[in-house]
Design a protein around this motif. Sequence first.
Motif, PDB file in Angstrom:
ATOM      1  N   THR A 197      43.881  57.158  28.184  1.00 53.35           N
ATOM      2  CA  THR A 197      44.715  56.687  29.296  1.00 53.35           C
ATOM      3  C   THR A 197      43.963  56.786  30.620  1.00 53.35           C
ATOM      4  O   THR A 197      43.964  55.841  31.421  1.00 53.35           O
ATOM      5  N   TYR A 198      43.324  57.912  30.850  1.00 51.88           N
ATOM      6  CA  TYR A 198      42.598  58.115  32.104  1.00 51.88           C
ATOM      7  C   TYR A 198      41.440  57.131  32.227  1.00 51.88           C
ATOM      8  O   TYR A 198      41.170  56.589  33.307  1.00 51.88           O
ATOM      9  N   LYS A 199      40.749  56.887  31.115  1.00 46.43           N
ATOM     10  CA  LYS A 199      39.619  55.951  31.140  1.00 46.43           C
ATOM     11  C   LYS A 199      40.081  54.544  31.490  1.00 46.43           C
ATOM     12  O   LYS A 199      39.423  53.838  32.262  1.00 46.43           O
ATOM     13  N   PHE A 200      41.213  54.138  30.916  1.00 44.89           N
ATOM     14  CA  PHE A 200      41.758  52.823  31.260  1.00 44.89           C
ATOM     15  C   PHE A 200      42.140  52.760  32.737  1.00 44.89           C
ATOM     16  O   PHE A 200      41.949  51.736  33.403  1.00 44.89           O
ATOM     17  N   MET A 201      42.691  53.859  33.250  1.00 40.87           N
ATOM     18  CA  MET A 201      43.124  53.873  34.636  1.00 40.87           C
ATOM     19  C   MET A 201      41.932  53.789  35.591  1.00 40.87           C
ATOM     20  O   MET A 201      41.990  53.097  36.616  1.00 40.87           O
ATOM     21  N   VAL A 202      40.840  54.460  35.259  1.00 44.16           N
ATOM     22  CA  VAL A 202      39.631  54.377  36.083  1.00 44.16           C
ATOM     23  C   VAL A 202      39.077  52.955  36.060  1.00 44.16           C
ATOM     24  O   VAL A 202      38.679  52.403  37.098  1.00 44.16           O
ATOM     25  N   ALA A 203      39.079  52.337  34.864  1.00 37.17           N
ATOM     26  CA  ALA A 203      38.628  50.947  34.750  1.00 37.17           C
ATOM     27  C   ALA A 203      39.512  50.024  35.585  1.00 37.17           C
ATOM     28  O   ALA A 203      39.022  49.101  36.253  1.00 37.17           O
ATOM     29  N   LEU A 204      40.819  50.308  35.574  1.00 31.37           N
ATOM     30  CA  LEU A 204      41.766  49.505  36.347  1.00 31.37           C
ATOM     31  C   LEU A 204      41.477  49.606  37.838  1.00 31.37           C
ATOM     32  O   LEU A 204      41.477  48.592  38.555  1.00 31.37           O
ATOM     33  N   LEU A 205      41.235  50.813  38.324  1.00 29.11           N
ATOM     34  CA  LEU A 205      40.932  50.993  39.743  1.00 29.11           C
ATOM     35  C   LEU A 205      39.672  50.220  40.121  1.00 29.11           C
ATOM     36  O   LEU A 205      39.619  49.573  41.177  1.00 29.11           O
ATOM     37  N   ALA A 206      38.653  50.269  39.258  1.00 24.27           N
ATOM     38  CA  ALA A 206      37.405  49.543  39.526  1.00 24.27           C
ATOM     39  C   ALA A 206      37.664  48.041  39.602  1.00 24.27           C
ATOM     40  O   ALA A 206      37.135  47.352  40.490  1.00 24.27           O
ATOM     41  N   ILE A 207      38.504  47.522  38.692  1.00 20.53           N
ATOM     42  CA  ILE A 207      38.820  46.088  38.687  1.00 20.53           C
ATOM     43  C   ILE A 207      39.565  45.699  39.952  1.00 20.53           C
ATOM     44  O   ILE A 207      39.288  44.652  40.558  1.00 20.53           O
ATOM     45  N   VAL A 208      40.516  46.546  40.381  1.00 14.24           N
ATOM     46  CA  VAL A 208      41.279  46.245  41.605  1.00 14.24           C
ATOM     47  C   VAL A 208      40.346  46.209  42.820  1.00 14.24           C
ATOM     48  O   VAL A 208      40.469  45.326  43.679  1.00 14.24           O
ATOM     49  N   ILE A 209      39.404  47.137  42.885  1.00 11.69           N
ATOM     50  CA  ILE A 209      38.453  47.156  44.012  1.00 11.69           C
ATOM     51  C   ILE A 209      37.593  45.889  44.006  1.00 11.69           C
ATOM     52  O   ILE A 209      37.395  45.246  45.053  1.00 11.69           O
ATOM     53  N   ILE A 210      37.076  45.516  42.820  1.00 12.52           N
ATOM     54  CA  ILE A 210      36.278  44.286  42.717  1.00 12.52           C
ATOM     55  C   ILE A 210      37.126  43.071  43.078  1.00 12.52           C
ATOM     56  O   ILE A 210      36.659  42.135  43.733  1.00 12.52           O
ATOM     57  N   GLU A 211      38.380  43.096  42.640  1.00 10.41           N
ATOM     58  CA  GLU A 211      39.313  42.018  42.955  1.00 10.41           C
ATOM     59  C   GLU A 211      39.474  41.856  44.473  1.00 10.41           C
ATOM     60  O   GLU A 211      39.442  40.745  45.005  1.00 10.41           O
ATOM     61  N   ILE A 212      39.633  42.968  45.180  1.00  8.36           N
ATOM     62  CA  ILE A 212      39.773  42.925  46.637  1.00  8.36           C
ATOM     63  C   ILE A 212      38.486  42.420  47.286  1.00  8.36           C
ATOM     64  O   ILE A 212      38.521  41.621  48.232  1.00  8.36           O
ATOM     65  N   ILE A 213      37.344  42.870  46.771  1.00 11.87           N
ATOM     66  CA  ILE A 213      36.054  42.405  47.301  1.00 11.87           C
ATOM     67  C   ILE A 213      35.916  40.891  47.122  1.00 11.87           C
ATOM     68  O   ILE A 213      35.472  40.180  48.032  1.00 11.87           O
ATOM     69  N   SER A 214      36.328  40.388  45.945  1.00 17.92           N
ATOM     70  CA  SER A 214      36.253  38.938  45.719  1.00 17.92           C
ATOM     71  C   SER A 214      37.168  38.195  46.685  1.00 17.92           C
ATOM     72  O   SER A 214      36.836  37.099  47.154  1.00 17.92           O
ATOM     73  N   GLY A 215      38.326  38.810  47.009  1.00 17.56           N
ATOM     74  CA  GLY A 215      39.224  38.201  47.990  1.00 17.56           C
ATOM     75  C   GLY A 215      38.607  38.167  49.377  1.00 17.56           C
ATOM     76  O   GLY A 215      38.762  37.181  50.114  1.00 17.56           O
ATOM     77  N   ILE A 216      37.893  39.237  49.730  1.00 18.94           N
ATOM     78  CA  ILE A 216      37.209  39.289  51.028  1.00 18.94           C
ATOM     79  C   ILE A 216      36.134  38.210  51.109  1.00 18.94           C
ATOM     80  O   ILE A 216      35.977  37.536  52.141  1.00 18.94           O
ATOM     81  N   ILE A 217      35.403  38.027  50.008  1.00 24.08           N
ATOM     82  CA  ILE A 217      34.366  36.989  49.974  1.00 24.08           C
ATOM     83  C   ILE A 217      34.983  35.621  50.202  1.00 24.08           C
ATOM     84  O   ILE A 217      34.452  34.801  50.972  1.00 24.08           O
ATOM     85  N   MET A 218      36.123  35.366  49.565  1.00 31.79           N
ATOM     86  CA  MET A 218      36.780  34.076  49.755  1.00 31.79           C
ATOM     87  C   MET A 218      37.252  33.895  51.196  1.00 31.79           C
ATOM     88  O   MET A 218      37.158  32.809  51.767  1.00 31.79           O
ATOM     89  N   ALA A 219      37.762  34.984  51.791  1.00 31.75           N
ATOM     90  CA  ALA A 219      38.323  34.894  53.137  1.00 31.75           C
ATOM     91  C   ALA A 219      37.259  34.653  54.195  1.00 31.75           C
ATOM     92  O   ALA A 219      37.505  33.942  55.176  1.00 31.75           O
ATOM     93  N   TYR A 220      36.082  35.246  54.005  1.00 30.69           N
ATOM     94  CA  TYR A 220      35.068  35.195  55.063  1.00 30.69           C
ATOM     95  C   TYR A 220      33.870  34.308  54.762  1.00 30.69           C
ATOM     96  O   TYR A 220      32.979  34.166  55.602  1.00 30.69           O
ATOM     97  N   PHE A 221      33.834  33.711  53.582  1.00 36.67           N
ATOM     98  CA  PHE A 221      32.689  32.859  53.232  1.00 36.67           C
ATOM     99  C   PHE A 221      33.129  31.485  52.733  1.00 36.67           C
ATOM    100  O   PHE A 221      32.511  30.900  51.840  1.00 36.67           O
ATOM    101  N   GLY A 222      34.229  30.994  53.312  1.00 30.56           N
ATOM    102  CA  GLY A 222      34.621  29.614  53.060  1.00 30.56           C
ATOM    103  C   GLY A 222      35.181  29.336  51.683  1.00 30.56           C
ATOM    104  O   GLY A 222      35.021  28.224  51.161  1.00 30.56           O
ATOM    105  N   VAL A 223      35.834  30.302  51.070  1.00 29.98           N
ATOM    106  CA  VAL A 223      36.485  30.143  49.763  1.00 29.98           C
ATOM    107  C   VAL A 223      35.536  29.512  48.741  1.00 29.98           C
ATOM    108  O   VAL A 223      35.761  28.392  48.265  1.00 29.98           O
ATOM    109  N   PRO A 224      34.447  30.202  48.366  1.00 31.66           N
ATOM    110  CA  PRO A 224      33.508  29.643  47.384  1.00 31.66           C
ATOM    111  C   PRO A 224      34.214  29.317  46.072  1.00 31.66           C
ATOM    112  O   PRO A 224      35.007  30.115  45.565  1.00 31.66           O
TER     113      PRO A 224
END
Length: 333
Positions: A270-297
């Motif tokens: 359970t904990y391992k899945f939760m850590v993986a989930l947090l990592a995915i959410v962070i990457i997800e937010i980073i991808s959103g930032i890239i779209m917001a500031y680099f012309g929605v690639p």
Amino acid sequence: MNLVSQCLNILMMLFRKLGILTIITIYLLVLAGGIVRSTGSGMGCPDWPKCFGMLIPPTDVSQLPHNYQEIYAEKLHGEVEFNVTKTWIEYANRLLGAFTGIVVFATFLASIFYYFKKDRVIVYLSFLGVILIGANGVLGKYVVDSFLKPGVVTLHMLLAVLVVFVLLYAIARAWSEVISIETISRKSTLNMILVLTLVLSTSQVLLGTQVREAIDRVVANPLFGYDRNTWIEQMGLPFFIHRSYSLLILGLHVYLIWLLKKNIQREGLTYKFMVALLAIVIIEIISGIIMAYFGVPAFIQPIHLTLAILSLGIQFIVYLLINAERVFKASKS
């Protein structure tokens, strides 16, 4: 071990492996759908199930009737221009959809042979997966017929999420036979926060579809459609809500990690899945930032969507693991 036991064991492993393959293909299908959407290839094949009236689409406009624009003018609102790249992107998406349907059906058949007497819930869930994937295929036809009607496209995606949840539950029940149940304290608090996270994350995905529809409107605007750098400022309120909402989602996941760290063993599944989930959410937010500031690639959009659906799936798995003693009771008996 006698022959019957060996055959049953093979069928059990077949279902488990097919189940994992099914989930992988569904996520690949979500990714493919995102690529179709981000590249504007949704009408690359203007008819369904054929493509320009062919089982295998053309590779050059010379292979089409000279009046093909007139043939499909009404369906495509007069916007008919053969583009081989968009046509084959949409066609590949359809092939993957057909393959996914075959794998889901094979999973259902495997469930009948092994689990019909042992745990019929798995069989019922597998059958429901077949029904839902078929319904989504029919809805995909309507997406084409409705010229990518926004609400229909959103429903098409949400139905894919429901398929993931149904099949994840079936597969988790099957694998629960070999997974030890963890000792977890404060389950009521964890469940409350996790369900809240699931609901808010699903809402965030819906907001994301509104942003995507806003992008479509901007692209259709001759003043802004060709300049990606102006897209964000033209999207309006849905984008700004979606962007700010992501901080709440991140905060909830951090809080969940903190709760799990205090109430379960860190080496547990359970904990391992939760850590993986947090990592995915962070990457997800980073991808959103890239779209917001680099012309929605275009290449980031399908990644952003797939990560969002993947995070929902992992949240559901964590919920099942936290409540394994209750939700997997029949499969353990």
